[in-house]
Design a protein around this motif. Structure first.
Motif, PDB file in Angstrom:
ATOM      1  N   ILE A 109      94.528  44.091  90.524  1.00 17.94           N
ATOM      2  CA  ILE A 109      93.696  44.708  91.567  1.00 17.94           C
ATOM      3  C   ILE A 109      92.584  45.532  90.923  1.00 17.94           C
ATOM      4  O   ILE A 109      91.413  45.433  91.304  1.00 17.94           O
ATOM      5  N   ILE A 110      92.934  46.320  89.927  1.00 19.18           N
ATOM      6  CA  ILE A 110      91.943  47.171  89.263  1.00 19.18           C
ATOM      7  C   ILE A 110      90.960  46.327  88.448  1.00 19.18           C
ATOM      8  O   ILE A 110      89.769  46.626  88.399  1.00 19.18           O
ATOM      9  N   ALA A 111      91.444  45.259  87.846  1.00 25.11           N
ATOM     10  CA  ALA A 111      90.555  44.383  87.063  1.00 25.11           C
ATOM     11  C   ALA A 111      89.503  43.724  87.946  1.00 25.11           C
ATOM     12  O   ALA A 111      88.396  43.425  87.483  1.00 25.11           O
ATOM     13  N   ASN A 112      89.840  43.513  89.209  1.00 32.19           N
ATOM     14  CA  ASN A 112      88.914  42.846  90.129  1.00 32.19           C
ATOM     15  C   ASN A 112      88.083  43.810  90.975  1.00 32.19           C
ATOM     16  O   ASN A 112      87.362  43.376  91.863  1.00 32.19           O
ATOM     17  N   GLU A 113      88.197  45.104  90.687  1.00 29.41           N
ATOM     18  CA  GLU A 113      87.447  46.079  91.482  1.00 29.41           C
ATOM     19  C   GLU A 113      85.976  46.096  91.091  1.00 29.41           C
ATOM     20  O   GLU A 113      85.603  45.659  90.004  1.00 29.41           O
ATOM     21  N   SER A 116      81.260  49.983  90.368  1.00 24.04           N
ATOM     22  CA  SER A 116      80.562  51.087  91.030  1.00 24.04           C
ATOM     23  C   SER A 116      81.417  51.736  92.121  1.00 24.04           C
ATOM     24  O   SER A 116      81.132  52.843  92.557  1.00 24.04           O
ATOM     25  N   LYS A 117      82.455  51.030  92.552  1.00 20.38           N
ATOM     26  CA  LYS A 117      83.329  51.572  93.599  1.00 20.38           C
ATOM     27  C   LYS A 117      84.792  51.239  93.268  1.00 20.38           C
ATOM     28  O   LYS A 117      85.388  50.346  93.870  1.00 20.38           O
ATOM     29  N   PRO A 118      85.359  51.960  92.294  1.00 17.05           N
ATOM     30  CA  PRO A 118      86.750  51.704  91.903  1.00 17.05           C
ATOM     31  C   PRO A 118      87.716  51.951  93.067  1.00 17.05           C
ATOM     32  O   PRO A 118      87.478  52.822  93.902  1.00 17.05           O
ATOM     33  N   GLY A 149      98.124  53.351  81.311  1.00 20.56           N
ATOM     34  CA  GLY A 149      96.949  53.902  80.636  1.00 20.56           C
ATOM     35  C   GLY A 149      95.659  53.665  81.401  1.00 20.56           C
ATOM     36  O   GLY A 149      94.580  53.598  80.811  1.00 20.56           O
ATOM     37  N   ILE A 150      95.766  53.545  82.719  1.00 17.37           N
ATOM     38  CA  ILE A 150      94.589  53.316  83.564  1.00 17.37           C
ATOM     39  C   ILE A 150      94.197  54.637  84.211  1.00 17.37           C
ATOM     40  O   ILE A 150      95.034  55.323  84.800  1.00 17.37           O
ATOM     41  N   LEU A 151      92.940  54.972  84.099  1.00 13.02           N
ATOM     42  CA  LEU A 151      92.446  56.225  84.660  1.00 13.02           C
ATOM     43  C   LEU A 151      92.428  56.178  86.186  1.00 13.02           C
ATOM     44  O   LEU A 151      92.444  55.100  86.786  1.00 13.02           O
ATOM     45  N   SER A 152      92.322  57.353  86.799  1.00 12.90           N
ATOM     46  CA  SER A 152      92.201  57.427  88.256  1.00 12.90           C
ATOM     47  C   SER A 152      90.859  56.840  88.672  1.00 12.90           C
ATOM     48  O   SER A 152      89.949  56.694  87.847  1.00 12.90           O
ATOM     49  N   LYS A 157      85.129  55.756  87.770  1.00 13.61           N
ATOM     50  CA  LYS A 157      83.762  55.752  88.281  1.00 13.61           C
ATOM     51  C   LYS A 157      82.843  56.547  87.354  1.00 13.61           C
ATOM     52  O   LYS A 157      81.706  56.156  87.099  1.00 13.61           O
ATOM     53  N   LYS A 158      83.351  57.666  86.813  1.00 13.03           N
ATOM     54  CA  LYS A 158      82.551  58.508  85.915  1.00 13.03           C
ATOM     55  C   LYS A 158      82.202  57.778  84.623  1.00 13.03           C
ATOM     56  O   LYS A 158      81.215  58.089  83.983  1.00 13.03           O
TER      57      LYS A 158
END
Length: 160
Positions: A109-113, A116-118, A149-152, A157-158
């Protein structure tokens, strides 16, 4: 003196053979319980606890735990520590899913985000519920994300 050394050597050989038999029993049991994983991949990993294997092979949980420490299995899907095959379950409709499978889905899910809009943890909860019928708490998503190890989402976004 020589007889004593021969006995010690025989005992050592017997111990090594017993250890090999135990490892083989444990691995056969893991293969039995995780057959879908070996045939189809990580998404098909089943919930499994040490007690399941221990009961299956007629040994104590602590024995299974010791046997699986620092041991690896080469599979069609990569090399995995034997401990990897033991994981908790998460409710999924009328059956359960392995926590490792949920972690894989979170990664996807995160890989496909959109960079610019996580996606937020709350959104991940919603996607897992709607698309995969997995009910999970937002804080569990946060815990798994941290473990991976995935950031929020705000930190991802930062980094843009």
């Amino acid at each position: 003196y020589l007889i004593e050394k021969i006995r010690a050597a025989q005992w050592l050989i017997k111990s090594i053979e017993q250890r090999q038999k135990t490892i083989k029993k444990v691995m056969k049991s893991i293969l039995h319980f995780q057959q879908n994983f070996f045939n189809h991949g990580v998404h098909h990993l089943q919930p499994l606890i040490l007690r399941d294997v221990a009961d299956d092979i007629g040994m104590h949980e602590s024995t299974v735990s010791r046997v699986t420490q620092n041991k690896y299995a080469q599979t069609p899907h990569g090399i995995f520590e034997l401990k990897y095959f033991f994981n908790s379950s998460i409710s999924r409709g009328d059956n359960d899913i392995a926590s490792e499978s949920v972690k894989q889905k979170i990664i996807e899910i995160i890989a496909n985000e959109s960079p610019s809009k996580p996606v937020s943890d709350k959104t991940i909860v919603k996607v897992l519920q709607e698309e995969h019928d997995i009910t999970i708490a937002r804080r569990t998503i946060a815990k798994y994300r941290d473990m991976l190890g995935i950031l929020s989402s705000s930190r991802r976004k930062k980094l843009m």
